[in-house]
Scaffold this motif. Sequence first.
Motif, PDB file in Angstrom:
ATOM      1  N   SER A 118       0.475  -0.891  -0.047  1.00  0.00           N
ATOM      2  CA  SER A 118      -0.135  -0.170   0.332  1.00  0.00           C
ATOM      3  C   SER A 118       0.702   1.213   0.110  1.00  0.00           C
ATOM      4  CB  SER A 118      -1.229  -0.122   1.355  1.00  0.00           C
ATOM      5  OG  SER A 118      -1.451   1.081   1.147  1.00  0.00           O
ATOM      6  N   TRP A 119       0.483   2.629  -0.508  1.00  0.00           N
ATOM      7  CA  TRP A 119       1.766   3.219  -0.911  1.00  0.00           C
ATOM      8  C   TRP A 119       1.095   4.290   0.329  1.00  0.00           C
ATOM      9  CZ3 TRP A 119       5.553   4.020  -4.595  1.00  0.00           C
ATOM     10  CH2 TRP A 119       5.457   3.128  -4.996  1.00  0.00           C
ATOM     11  N   VAL A 120      -0.574   4.145   0.800  1.00  0.00           N
ATOM     12  CA  VAL A 120      -0.575   5.047   1.392  1.00  0.00           C
ATOM     13  C   VAL A 120      -0.120   3.620   3.426  1.00  0.00           C
ATOM     14  CG1 VAL A 120      -2.298   6.342   3.078  1.00  0.00           C
ATOM     15  CG2 VAL A 120      -2.044   5.846   0.638  1.00  0.00           C
ATOM     16  N   ARG A 121       0.875   4.368   3.496  1.00  0.00           N
ATOM     17  CA  ARG A 121       1.254   3.944   5.517  1.00  0.00           C
ATOM     18  C   ARG A 121       1.096   4.389   5.841  1.00  0.00           C
ATOM     19  NH1 ARG A 121       7.720   1.499   4.283  1.00  0.00           N
ATOM     20  NH2 ARG A 121       6.527   0.253   6.292  1.00  0.00           N
ATOM     21  N   LEU A 122      -0.393   3.743   6.822  1.00  0.00           N
ATOM     22  CA  LEU A 122       0.196   4.252   8.269  1.00  0.00           C
ATOM     23  C   LEU A 122       0.873   3.346   9.717  1.00  0.00           C
ATOM     24  CD1 LEU A 122      -4.056   3.603   7.652  1.00  0.00           C
ATOM     25  CD2 LEU A 122      -3.041   5.977   7.892  1.00  0.00           C
ATOM     26  N   ALA A 123       1.093   4.373  10.441  1.00  0.00           N
ATOM     27  CA  ALA A 123       1.874   4.637  11.451  1.00  0.00           C
ATOM     28  C   ALA A 123       0.936   3.333  12.387  1.00  0.00           C
ATOM     29  CB  ALA A 123       1.859   5.568  12.339  1.00  0.00           C
ATOM     30  N   GLN A 124       2.267   2.405  13.002  1.00  0.00           N
ATOM     31  CA  GLN A 124       1.879   1.073  13.490  1.00  0.00           C
ATOM     32  C   GLN A 124       1.217   1.604  14.981  1.00  0.00           C
ATOM     33  OE1 GLN A 124       0.745  -1.877  12.342  1.00  0.00           O
ATOM     34  NE2 GLN A 124       1.797  -1.408  10.706  1.00  0.00           N
ATOM     35  N   ARG A 125       0.547   0.706  15.541  1.00  0.00           N
ATOM     36  CA  ARG A 125       0.465   1.744  16.932  1.00  0.00           C
ATOM     37  C   ARG A 125       0.252   0.659  17.592  1.00  0.00           C
ATOM     38  NH1 ARG A 125      -3.502   5.702  17.433  1.00  0.00           N
ATOM     39  NH2 ARG A 125      -4.095   6.748  15.815  1.00  0.00           N
ATOM     40  N   VAL A 126       0.984   0.448  19.026  1.00  0.00           N
ATOM     41  CA  VAL A 126       1.476   0.564  20.129  1.00  0.00           C
ATOM     42  C   VAL A 126       1.162   0.585  21.304  1.00  0.00           C
ATOM     43  CG1 VAL A 126       3.491  -0.335  21.198  1.00  0.00           C
ATOM     44  CG2 VAL A 126       4.013   0.600  18.794  1.00  0.00           C
ATOM     45  N   PRO A 127       0.634  -0.766  22.189  1.00  0.00           N
ATOM     46  CA  PRO A 127       0.045  -0.368  23.368  1.00  0.00           C
ATOM     47  C   PRO A 127       1.257   0.245  24.158  1.00  0.00           C
ATOM     48  CG  PRO A 127      -0.509  -3.003  22.235  1.00  0.00           C
ATOM     49  CD  PRO A 127       0.490  -1.786  21.247  1.00  0.00           C
ATOM     50  N   VAL A 128       0.639   0.894  25.275  1.00  0.00           N
ATOM     51  CA  VAL A 128       1.276   1.464  25.857  1.00  0.00           C
ATOM     52  C   VAL A 128       0.781   1.291  27.092  1.00  0.00           C
ATOM     53  CG1 VAL A 128       2.266   3.730  27.105  1.00  0.00           C
ATOM     54  CG2 VAL A 128       2.639   3.422  25.039  1.00  0.00           C
ATOM     55  N   ARG A 129       0.869   1.039  28.491  1.00  0.00           N
ATOM     56  CA  ARG A 129       0.413   0.330  29.605  1.00  0.00           C
ATOM     57  C   ARG A 129       0.003   1.558  31.039  1.00  0.00           C
ATOM     58  NH1 ARG A 129      -0.433  -5.148  32.990  1.00  0.00           N
ATOM     59  NH2 ARG A 129      -1.437  -6.001  31.077  1.00  0.00           N
ATOM     60  N   ILE A 130      -0.403   2.264  30.984  1.00  0.00           N
ATOM     61  CA  ILE A 130      -1.149   3.176  31.951  1.00  0.00           C
ATOM     62  C   ILE A 130      -1.377   2.678  33.541  1.00  0.00           C
ATOM     63  CG2 ILE A 130      -1.726   5.727  32.768  1.00  0.00           C
ATOM     64  CD1 ILE A 130       0.381   5.190  30.195  1.00  0.00           C
ATOM     65  N   HIS A 131      -0.532   2.755  34.456  1.00  0.00           N
ATOM     66  CA  HIS A 131      -0.695   2.824  35.984  1.00  0.00           C
ATOM     67  C   HIS A 131      -1.666   3.886  36.552  1.00  0.00           C
ATOM     68  CE1 HIS A 131      -0.944   1.062  39.637  1.00  0.00           C
ATOM     69  NE2 HIS A 131      -0.831   1.999  40.269  1.00  0.00           N
ATOM     70  N   LEU A 132      -3.140   4.672  37.221  1.00  0.00           N
ATOM     71  CA  LEU A 132      -3.674   5.026  38.025  1.00  0.00           C
ATOM     72  C   LEU A 132      -2.753   5.061  39.123  1.00  0.00           C
ATOM     73  CD1 LEU A 132      -7.022   4.446  36.341  1.00  0.00           C
ATOM     74  CD2 LEU A 132      -5.212   5.952  35.495  1.00  0.00           C
ATOM     75  N   ASP A 133      -2.361   6.216  39.533  1.00  0.00           N
ATOM     76  CA  ASP A 133      -2.120   6.851  40.709  1.00  0.00           C
ATOM     77  C   ASP A 133      -2.796   6.742  41.999  1.00  0.00           C
ATOM     78  OD1 ASP A 133       1.405   6.562  39.822  1.00  0.00           O
ATOM     79  OD2 ASP A 133      -0.015   8.965  38.630  1.00  0.00           O
TER      80      ASP A 133
END
Length: 289
Positions: A251-266
């Motif tokens: 695909s000529w339109v290359r979308l950025a991959q999404r990577v999971p980031v875990r957030i701990h709620l303080d």
Amino acid sequence: MNTLKLMGRICLTLIVVVAAVFVGRHLWHYYMEEPWTRDGRVRADVVDIAPDVTGLVSDVFVKDNQIVHKGDILFRVDRSRFELALAQAEAALTEAKSTWDLAKSERERNERLGDSASAQTKEKSVATEQQAEAAYMKAMAARDLAKLDLERTDVKTTVNGSVTNLNLQPGDFVTRGAAKVAVVDSDSLRIEAYFEENKLPRIQKGDRALVHILGQKGDLEGHVDSIATGIEDRERTSSSGLLANINPTFSWVRLAQRVPVRIHLDKVPEGVKLISGLTATVDIKPKSN
């Protein structure tokens, strides 16, 4: 006079252009480079509670969406059959103990006889005692197993949380190992934010995070707990020949991959109800800022 008006218009136009460039640059930097995303979710571990015995459900002690604590009884499997099995195992244990005691007495009597008892008789009495002892140990294990099965008729939750999507009634037949109750682990509530790969260099473990739950007032504070170390490669599949199978299309339109980031709620303020699956906006505040 006309010259002054013309100069004023030119200056005003320049000011507007400069302001537009400044605002545009700021917006570009914020939307394209700053580590924030609207693609976040409230997540929690869902524990599937399964019985360790098979039988009919005699009692259900919880309701749908009820708060439970670790060790609470969720439901009970009919105990009648397991009580009878325990009584039978205890009787077998008593019988095995009597047989062992008798064999032990016989072996001791032959030893007291000395030379009056043949070597073959002594050896046989020793072997008989050993067999009786083994039978007793086997009966004891069977008794302990029957006792354990009786205890396991009370099916308990292993985590703190809430029962969800309950569909269990007295009289239902349950099978060992088949999950019947789902409990959302409240101690595992967290935010999973999916960041574009070009924003990851500005995100580090421990960075402060502001979380806004859709439909709720105010922001929650947390920090980056971890960043995923791998995501699925959709362009590559397995093959029967153990060789890489790469999709030949591009695909000529290359979308950025999404990577999971875990957030701990303080800290979660009172009145804020976290429900697994809710949408969240996450704004990371890098330590360098």
